[in-house]
Write a protein that holds these residues in place. Structure first.
Motif, PDB file in Angstrom:
ATOM      1  N   ASN A   1     -17.522 -11.916  44.135  1.00  0.00           N
ATOM      2  CA  ASN A   1     -16.254 -11.697  43.439  1.00  0.00           C
ATOM      3  C   ASN A   1     -16.370 -11.724  41.919  1.00  0.00           C
ATOM      4  O   ASN A   1     -15.360 -11.548  41.229  1.00  0.00           O
ATOM      5  CB  ASN A   1     -15.223 -12.749  43.879  1.00  0.00           C
ATOM      6  N   ASP A   2     -17.568 -11.948  41.400  1.00  0.00           N
ATOM      7  CA  ASP A   2     -17.762 -11.911  39.948  1.00  0.00           C
ATOM      8  C   ASP A   2     -19.137 -11.302  39.659  1.00  0.00           C
ATOM      9  O   ASP A   2     -19.916 -11.029  40.570  1.00  0.00           O
ATOM     10  CB  ASP A   2     -17.624 -13.295  39.329  1.00  0.00           C
ATOM     11  N   VAL A   3     -19.423 -11.099  38.395  1.00  0.00           N
ATOM     12  CA  VAL A   3     -20.622 -10.374  37.971  1.00  0.00           C
ATOM     13  C   VAL A   3     -21.883 -11.068  38.501  1.00  0.00           C
ATOM     14  O   VAL A   3     -22.041 -12.284  38.383  1.00  0.00           O
ATOM     15  CB  VAL A   3     -20.677 -10.273  36.439  1.00  0.00           C
ATOM     16  N   PHE A   4     -22.777 -10.265  39.082  1.00  0.00           N
ATOM     17  CA  PHE A   4     -24.026 -10.767  39.669  1.00  0.00           C
ATOM     18  C   PHE A   4     -25.174 -10.044  38.986  1.00  0.00           C
ATOM     19  O   PHE A   4     -25.285  -8.829  39.069  1.00  0.00           O
ATOM     20  CB  PHE A   4     -24.028 -10.478  41.179  1.00  0.00           C
ATOM     21  N   ASN A   5     -26.050 -10.819  38.313  1.00  0.00           N
ATOM     22  CA  ASN A   5     -27.217 -10.257  37.630  1.00  0.00           C
ATOM     23  C   ASN A   5     -28.478 -10.961  38.097  1.00  0.00           C
ATOM     24  O   ASN A   5     -28.582 -12.190  37.996  1.00  0.00           O
ATOM     25  CB  ASN A   5     -27.094 -10.418  36.114  1.00  0.00           C
ATOM     26  N   SER A   6     -29.442 -10.188  38.601  1.00  0.00           N
ATOM     27  CA  SER A   6     -30.717 -10.744  39.041  1.00  0.00           C
ATOM     28  C   SER A   6     -31.840  -9.878  38.496  1.00  0.00           C
ATOM     29  O   SER A   6     -31.860  -8.670  38.723  1.00  0.00           O
ATOM     30  CB  SER A   6     -30.770 -10.800  40.570  1.00  0.00           C
ATOM     31  N   ASP A   7     -32.777 -10.510  37.781  1.00  0.00           N
ATOM     32  CA  ASP A   7     -33.893  -9.739  37.232  1.00  0.00           C
ATOM     33  C   ASP A   7     -34.883  -9.332  38.320  1.00  0.00           C
ATOM     34  O   ASP A   7     -35.582  -8.327  38.182  1.00  0.00           O
ATOM     35  CB  ASP A   7     -34.620 -10.552  36.159  1.00  0.00           C
ATOM     36  N   GLY A   8     -34.963 -10.101  39.388  1.00  0.00           N
ATOM     37  CA  GLY A   8     -35.883  -9.805  40.472  1.00  0.00           C
ATOM     38  C   GLY A   8     -35.191  -9.104  41.629  1.00  0.00           C
ATOM     39  O   GLY A   8     -33.993  -8.787  41.573  1.00  0.00           O
ATOM     40  N   GLU A   9     -35.956  -8.855  42.691  1.00  0.00           N
ATOM     41  CA  GLU A   9     -35.392  -8.196  43.870  1.00  0.00           C
ATOM     42  C   GLU A   9     -34.239  -9.013  44.429  1.00  0.00           C
ATOM     43  O   GLU A   9     -34.278 -10.240  44.488  1.00  0.00           O
ATOM     44  CB  GLU A   9     -36.473  -8.027  44.941  1.00  0.00           C
TER      45      GLU A   9
ATOM     46  N   ALA B   1     -17.269  -7.151  42.132  1.00  0.00           N
ATOM     47  CA  ALA B   1     -17.594  -7.161  40.705  1.00  0.00           C
ATOM     48  C   ALA B   1     -18.979  -6.561  40.534  1.00  0.00           C
ATOM     49  O   ALA B   1     -19.753  -6.473  41.491  1.00  0.00           O
ATOM     50  CB  ALA B   1     -17.553  -8.585  40.147  1.00  0.00           C
ATOM     51  N   ASP B   2     -19.292  -6.145  39.323  1.00  0.00           N
ATOM     52  CA  ASP B   2     -20.533  -5.418  39.067  1.00  0.00           C
ATOM     53  C   ASP B   2     -21.758  -6.225  39.483  1.00  0.00           C
ATOM     54  O   ASP B   2     -21.868  -7.424  39.193  1.00  0.00           O
ATOM     55  CB  ASP B   2     -20.640  -5.050  37.592  1.00  0.00           C
ATOM     56  N   LEU B   3     -22.684  -5.546  40.143  1.00  0.00           N
ATOM     57  CA  LEU B   3     -23.928  -6.161  40.606  1.00  0.00           C
ATOM     58  C   LEU B   3     -25.093  -5.386  40.005  1.00  0.00           C
ATOM     59  O   LEU B   3     -25.155  -4.168  40.126  1.00  0.00           O
ATOM     60  CB  LEU B   3     -23.995  -6.160  42.131  1.00  0.00           C
ATOM     61  N   THR B   4     -26.023  -6.128  39.375  1.00  0.00           N
ATOM     62  CA  THR B   4     -27.168  -5.499  38.710  1.00  0.00           C
ATOM     63  C   THR B   4     -28.451  -6.232  39.074  1.00  0.00           C
ATOM     64  O   THR B   4     -28.493  -7.468  39.052  1.00  0.00           O
ATOM     65  CB  THR B   4     -27.001  -5.526  37.178  1.00  0.00           C
ATOM     66  N   THR B   5     -29.486  -5.474  39.408  1.00  0.00           N
ATOM     67  CA  THR B   5     -30.820  -6.044  39.595  1.00  0.00           C
ATOM     68  C   THR B   5     -31.830  -5.157  38.885  1.00  0.00           C
ATOM     69  O   THR B   5     -31.694  -3.929  38.896  1.00  0.00           O
ATOM     70  CB  THR B   5     -31.187  -6.193  41.083  1.00  0.00           C
TER      71      THR B   5
END
Length: 270
Positions: free
Chosen positions: A114-122, A135-139
């Motif tokens: 429900n909120d922004v999710f940022n993960s540098d890895g897989e 909410a925006d999801l980025t990996t």
């Protein structure tokens, strides 16, 4: 920190340590009403569920396990290492998640972001129930989504690597949302519904296989596009640098445009 009663563990004050932090409830749930910050690893083991109302932060890895319950976070999650959540119940992430390494969320029920999710890895979202992003999801690596039910993308999704979606039921992309993938995209599900002005922007090949219908809007691939479904409907611009292959067991309806430098192949019974 361990519970000493069958009622579980409740922490009403902030917890902070420069080393590892272990929070365990062998008999009930864990409720964290204030922040928990570990300089090294943070491990939370709650047999009947975790409710976190404030920041959870680890200097290295962050591991959360709930063998009989779910996990709900109403505060931010920050991990300088990996994030691993394993639960029997729903996993609901209601505030920002920031992870430096791999993120794995595995549950017997549903995952709701429900909120922004940022993960540098897989990043792996593995649910026996639904997977929903609001909410925006980025990996900066690969994104793997597996669902025993449906996958609903109500947000923009960005993966520098590949996107692999495997769902027993429907996959849907909400109106105006952008799914931007740096490598290949694979969807294997019962159906696909891309709503108005939604876009798949993919640097590699696109493969969509559904046992039921596939409704596409905008798809832009720097390689090839293949859609294999019962009925296929395209309502936007479908563009490929290589080939476009639409293979339907019943009918194919093209309401938008098909553009390919290579061949465009439409194979349909009706």
């Amino acid at each position: 920190i361990r519970d000493s009663a069958n009622t579980g563990l409740v922490a009403n004050a902030a917890l902070s340590a420069t080393d590892d932090v272990l929070i365990t409830s062998n008999n009930g749930s864990v409720t964290l009403n204030d922040s928990v910050i570990a300089g090294d690893s943070l491990t939370i083991d709650a047999i009947n569920g975790l409710l976190a109302e404030a920041l959870i932060q680890s200097g290295v890895d962050l591991n959360i396990t709930s063998t009989e319950g779910g996990v709900t976070t109403n505060g931010a999650i920050t991990s300088t290492g990996l994030l691993a959540i394993n639960a029997k119940g729903n996993v609901e992430l209601n505030e920002d998640v920031t992870v430096a390494l791999t993120s794995i969320i595995d549950t017997d029920n549903s995952i709701i972001v429900n909120d922004v999710f940022n993960s540098d890895g897989e990043t792996q979202l593995l649910a026996d129930g639904n997977v929903t992003t609001n909410a925006d999801l980025t990996t900066l690596s690969n994104l793997i989504i597996q669902s025993g039910d449906s996958v609903t993308l109500n947000s923009n999704v960005t993966a520098t690597g590949l996107l692999d979606v495997d769902a027993n039921d429907a996959v849907s992309v909400t109106e105006d949302k952008l799914i931007q993938i740096g490598s290949t995209l694979n969807i294997d599900s019962a159906s696909l519904a891309m709503n108005s002005d939604s876009t798949l922007d993919v640097e590699g090949a696109v493969q969509i296989i559904t046992t039921g219908d596939s409704t596409a809007f905008n798809i832009d691939s720097e390689s090839s596009i293949k859609i294999d479904a019962d009925n296929i409907i395209t309502n936007g611009a479908v563009d490929a640098v290589a080939t476009i292959d639409l293979d339907s067991a019943s009918s194919t309806v093209v309401n938008g445009t098909l553009n390919a430098i290579g061949n465009v192949d439409i194979d349909s019974i009706a």
